[in-house]
Design a protein around this motif. Structure first.
Motif, PDB file in Angstrom:
ATOM      1  N   ALA A  18      28.458  51.037  61.513  1.00 42.93           N
ATOM      2  CA  ALA A  18      28.434  49.715  60.886  1.00 42.93           C
ATOM      3  C   ALA A  18      28.176  49.803  59.386  1.00 42.93           C
ATOM      4  O   ALA A  18      28.621  48.955  58.636  1.00 42.93           O
ATOM      5  CB  ALA A  18      27.385  48.836  61.544  1.00 42.93           C
ATOM      6  N   ALA A  19      27.468  50.810  58.938  1.00 43.52           N
ATOM      7  CA  ALA A  19      27.133  50.908  57.516  1.00 43.52           C
ATOM      8  C   ALA A  19      28.379  50.986  56.632  1.00 43.52           C
ATOM      9  O   ALA A  19      28.475  50.239  55.667  1.00 43.52           O
ATOM     10  CB  ALA A  19      26.202  52.088  57.270  1.00 43.52           C
ATOM     11  N   PRO A  20      29.357  51.829  56.918  1.00 39.69           N
ATOM     12  CA  PRO A  20      30.556  51.849  56.074  1.00 39.69           C
ATOM     13  C   PRO A  20      31.314  50.510  56.107  1.00 39.69           C
ATOM     14  O   PRO A  20      31.849  50.065  55.099  1.00 39.69           O
ATOM     15  CB  PRO A  20      31.407  52.968  56.670  1.00 39.69           C
ATOM     16  N   ARG A  21      31.318  49.862  57.267  1.00 41.57           N
ATOM     17  CA  ARG A  21      32.008  48.576  57.375  1.00 41.57           C
ATOM     18  C   ARG A  21      31.302  47.530  56.507  1.00 41.57           C
ATOM     19  O   ARG A  21      31.944  46.770  55.797  1.00 41.57           O
ATOM     20  CB  ARG A  21      32.043  48.122  58.829  1.00 41.57           C
ATOM     21  N   GLN A  22      29.980  47.498  56.526  1.00 42.63           N
ATOM     22  CA  GLN A  22      29.234  46.551  55.693  1.00 42.63           C
ATOM     23  C   GLN A  22      29.496  46.833  54.216  1.00 42.63           C
ATOM     24  O   GLN A  22      29.654  45.919  53.422  1.00 42.63           O
ATOM     25  CB  GLN A  22      27.731  46.634  55.984  1.00 42.63           C
ATOM     26  N   GLN A  23      29.521  48.102  53.862  1.00 43.14           N
ATOM     27  CA  GLN A  23      29.768  48.460  52.470  1.00 43.14           C
ATOM     28  C   GLN A  23      31.173  48.022  52.051  1.00 43.14           C
ATOM     29  O   GLN A  23      31.369  47.512  50.951  1.00 43.14           O
ATOM     30  CB  GLN A  23      29.599  49.960  52.273  1.00 43.14           C
ATOM     31  N   ALA A  24      32.148  48.181  52.922  1.00 46.99           N
ATOM     32  CA  ALA A  24      33.510  47.760  52.616  1.00 46.99           C
ATOM     33  C   ALA A  24      33.574  46.246  52.435  1.00 46.99           C
ATOM     34  O   ALA A  24      34.256  45.747  51.539  1.00 46.99           O
ATOM     35  CB  ALA A  24      34.467  48.197  53.727  1.00 46.99           C
ATOM     36  N   GLN A  25      32.852  45.494  53.281  1.00 46.47           N
ATOM     37  CA  GLN A  25      32.830  44.035  53.157  1.00 46.47           C
ATOM     38  C   GLN A  25      32.181  43.621  51.841  1.00 46.47           C
ATOM     39  O   GLN A  25      32.644  42.713  51.174  1.00 46.47           O
ATOM     40  CB  GLN A  25      32.084  43.404  54.334  1.00 46.47           C
ATOM     41  N   MET A  26      31.094  44.312  51.461  1.00 52.11           N
ATOM     42  CA  MET A  26      30.420  43.990  50.200  1.00 52.11           C
ATOM     43  C   MET A  26      31.346  44.296  49.022  1.00 52.11           C
ATOM     44  O   MET A  26      31.391  43.545  48.055  1.00 52.11           O
ATOM     45  CB  MET A  26      29.108  44.758  50.079  1.00 52.11           C
ATOM     46  N   THR A  27      32.105  45.374  49.096  1.00 48.36           N
ATOM     47  CA  THR A  27      33.046  45.735  48.037  1.00 48.36           C
ATOM     48  C   THR A  27      34.137  44.668  47.930  1.00 48.36           C
ATOM     49  O   THR A  27      34.518  44.273  46.840  1.00 48.36           O
ATOM     50  CB  THR A  27      33.664  47.117  48.317  1.00 48.36           C
ATOM     51  N   LEU A  28      34.623  44.183  49.072  1.00 52.59           N
ATOM     52  CA  LEU A  28      35.647  43.146  49.085  1.00 52.59           C
ATOM     53  C   LEU A  28      35.115  41.860  48.459  1.00 52.59           C
ATOM     54  O   LEU A  28      35.783  41.240  47.633  1.00 52.59           O
ATOM     55  CB  LEU A  28      36.120  42.880  50.516  1.00 52.59           C
ATOM     56  N   VAL A  29      33.910  41.469  48.817  1.00 49.35           N
ATOM     57  CA  VAL A  29      33.311  40.257  48.249  1.00 49.35           C
ATOM     58  C   VAL A  29      33.148  40.419  46.741  1.00 49.35           C
ATOM     59  O   VAL A  29      33.448  39.516  45.969  1.00 49.35           O
ATOM     60  CB  VAL A  29      31.954  39.945  48.922  1.00 49.35           C
ATOM     61  N   LYS A  34      35.135  39.145  41.198  1.00 51.61           N
ATOM     62  CA  LYS A  34      35.721  39.551  39.922  1.00 51.61           C
ATOM     63  C   LYS A  34      37.052  38.849  39.687  1.00 51.61           C
ATOM     64  O   LYS A  34      37.338  38.392  38.587  1.00 51.61           O
ATOM     65  CB  LYS A  34      35.913  41.071  39.876  1.00 51.61           C
ATOM     66  N   ILE A  35      37.869  38.747  40.746  1.00 56.86           N
ATOM     67  CA  ILE A  35      39.144  38.049  40.623  1.00 56.86           C
ATOM     68  C   ILE A  35      38.893  36.590  40.286  1.00 56.86           C
ATOM     69  O   ILE A  35      39.515  36.023  39.406  1.00 56.86           O
ATOM     70  CB  ILE A  35      39.977  38.178  41.921  1.00 56.86           C
ATOM     71  N   SER A  36      37.939  35.989  40.973  1.00 56.52           N
ATOM     72  CA  SER A  36      37.616  34.591  40.723  1.00 56.52           C
ATOM     73  C   SER A  36      37.161  34.399  39.280  1.00 56.52           C
ATOM     74  O   SER A  36      37.582  33.452  38.612  1.00 56.52           O
ATOM     75  CB  SER A  36      36.530  34.125  41.690  1.00 56.52           C
ATOM     76  N   GLN A  37      36.306  35.290  38.786  1.00 57.60           N
ATOM     77  CA  GLN A  37      35.843  35.203  37.400  1.00 57.60           C
ATOM     78  C   GLN A  37      37.011  35.396  36.433  1.00 57.60           C
ATOM     79  O   GLN A  37      37.095  34.720  35.416  1.00 57.60           O
ATOM     80  CB  GLN A  37      34.748  36.244  37.123  1.00 57.60           C
ATOM     81  N   SER A  38      37.918  36.292  36.765  1.00 58.24           N
ATOM     82  CA  SER A  38      39.092  36.526  35.923  1.00 58.24           C
ATOM     83  C   SER A  38      39.981  35.284  35.888  1.00 58.24           C
ATOM     84  O   SER A  38      40.469  34.895  34.831  1.00 58.24           O
ATOM     85  CB  SER A  38      39.873  37.721  36.471  1.00 58.24           C
ATOM     86  N   ARG A  39      40.188  34.654  37.048  1.00 63.15           N
ATOM     87  CA  ARG A  39      40.997  33.427  37.113  1.00 63.15           C
ATOM     88  C   ARG A  39      40.338  32.311  36.316  1.00 63.15           C
ATOM     89  O   ARG A  39      41.013  31.566  35.619  1.00 63.15           O
ATOM     90  CB  ARG A  39      41.190  32.990  38.559  1.00 63.15           C
ATOM     91  N   LYS A  40      39.028  32.195  36.427  1.00 58.89           N
ATOM     92  CA  LYS A  40      38.308  31.157  35.678  1.00 58.89           C
ATOM     93  C   LYS A  40      38.440  31.391  34.184  1.00 58.89           C
ATOM     94  O   LYS A  40      38.650  30.443  33.417  1.00 58.89           O
ATOM     95  CB  LYS A  40      36.830  31.129  36.077  1.00 58.89           C
ATOM     96  N   ALA A  41      38.312  32.630  33.762  1.00 64.22           N
ATOM     97  CA  ALA A  41      38.426  32.948  32.335  1.00 64.22           C
ATOM     98  C   ALA A  41      39.833  32.636  31.828  1.00 64.22           C
ATOM     99  O   ALA A  41      39.994  32.071  30.746  1.00 64.22           O
ATOM    100  CB  ALA A  41      38.081  34.416  32.092  1.00 64.22           C
ATOM    101  N   LYS A  42      40.847  32.978  32.618  1.00 60.92           N
ATOM    102  CA  LYS A  42      42.226  32.706  32.212  1.00 60.92           C
ATOM    103  C   LYS A  42      42.474  31.198  32.152  1.00 60.92           C
ATOM    104  O   LYS A  42      43.126  30.701  31.232  1.00 60.92           O
ATOM    105  CB  LYS A  42      43.204  33.363  33.189  1.00 60.92           C
ATOM    106  N   GLN A  43      41.944  30.450  33.124  1.00 58.25           N
ATOM    107  CA  GLN A  43      42.107  28.996  33.118  1.00 58.25           C
ATOM    108  C   GLN A  43      41.444  28.398  31.893  1.00 58.25           C
ATOM    109  O   GLN A  43      41.992  27.501  31.259  1.00 58.25           O
ATOM    110  CB  GLN A  43      41.521  28.377  34.403  1.00 58.25           C
ATOM    111  N   LYS A  44      40.276  28.901  31.536  1.00 60.27           N
ATOM    112  CA  LYS A  44      39.549  28.392  30.372  1.00 60.27           C
ATOM    113  C   LYS A  44      40.343  28.649  29.081  1.00 60.27           C
ATOM    114  O   LYS A  44      40.398  27.790  28.197  1.00 60.27           O
ATOM    115  CB  LYS A  44      38.172  29.054  30.296  1.00 60.27           C
TER     116      LYS A  44
END
Length: 164
Positions: A18-29, A34-44
Motif C-alpha cells: 500500500a505504501a507505493p500506491r499511497q505515494q503514487a496517489q500523493m504524487t498525482l494530487v 501544479k497544473i491547477s496553479q499553472s492554469r490559474k496563472a495563465k488565466q490571470k
C-alpha cells in the motif's frame, strides 16, 4: 506447553504494497495542484491582457452589433478584449454566459471577469477591480469605466471567468 505464538499484525497498519500506491496517489494530487496553479496563472495573465485592451477602447463610440475596432456594443467589447488575450468568445451576452463554464459571484469577481446585468443578461461589462467595470453603455454614448453602484448590484444576474 511451549506454544509458539504467531506474530500479531495491527489491522490499522497498511500492507507493505500500500505504501507505493499511497505515494503514487500523493504524487498525482501534487501534479494536479501544479497544473491547477499553472492554469490559474495563465488565466490571470490572459485577464490582465483583456483588461488592458478594454482600457485602450475607452472613448470609442457605442454601436449596436459593434465588434470594433472603433465602435463596440457591450458583448463586442468583451469578446474583442478577450480575443486579444487569446480567448475566443461567442457573439452575444447570453451566448457568452452559457459558453463560459466558470461562473462567479458579485463578491467573487476579479479583474477580467465578465459581469451580466438586467433581464435576460442583456448587458455586460468587464470587471477591472476595486468596484469598477469598463463597458459600452448604449447608443449615443462611449465606452467608459464606471463605478458599480447599488443599481448595478441590484440588477446583477451573474458573472463568468473566461480563459480557463
Amino acid at each position: 506447553m511451549n506454544a509458539i505464538a504467531a506474530p500479531r499484525t495491527s489491522p490499522a497498519a497498511p500492507a507493505p504494497a500500500a505504501a507505493p500506491r499511497q505515494q503514487a496517489q500523493m504524487t498525482l494530487v501534487s501534479a494536479q495542484a501544479k497544473i491547477s496553479q499553472s492554469r490559474k496563472a495563465k488565466q490571470k495573465q490572459r485577464a490582465a491582457k483583456a483588461v488592458n485592451y478594454a482600457y485602450k477602447q475607452i472613448g470609442d463610440r457605442y454601436r449596436y452589433g459593434g465588434t470594433g475596432p472603433g465602435s463596440w456594443d457591450c458583448s463586442g467589447l468583451a469578446g474583442g478584449s478577450w480575443r486579444k488575450a487569446g480567448v475566443k468568445l461567442p457573439r452575444t451576452t447570453t451566448q457568452i454566459y452559457k459558453a463560459v463554464k466558470h461562473k462567479v459571484s458579485w463578491k467573487g469577481a476579479v479583474k477580467g471577469d465578465l459581469l451580466f446585468f438586467y433581464s435576460g443578461k442583456s448587458h455586460m461589462g468587464i470587471y477591472v477591480g476595486k468596484g469598477y467595470m469598463i463597458h459600452a453603455p448604449s447608443s449615443g454614448k462611449k465606452v467608459k469605466k464606471i463605478k458599480l453602484n447599488r443599481d448595478y448590484k441590484r440588477n446583477f444576474k451573474g458573472g463568468v471567468r473566461p480563459g480557463y
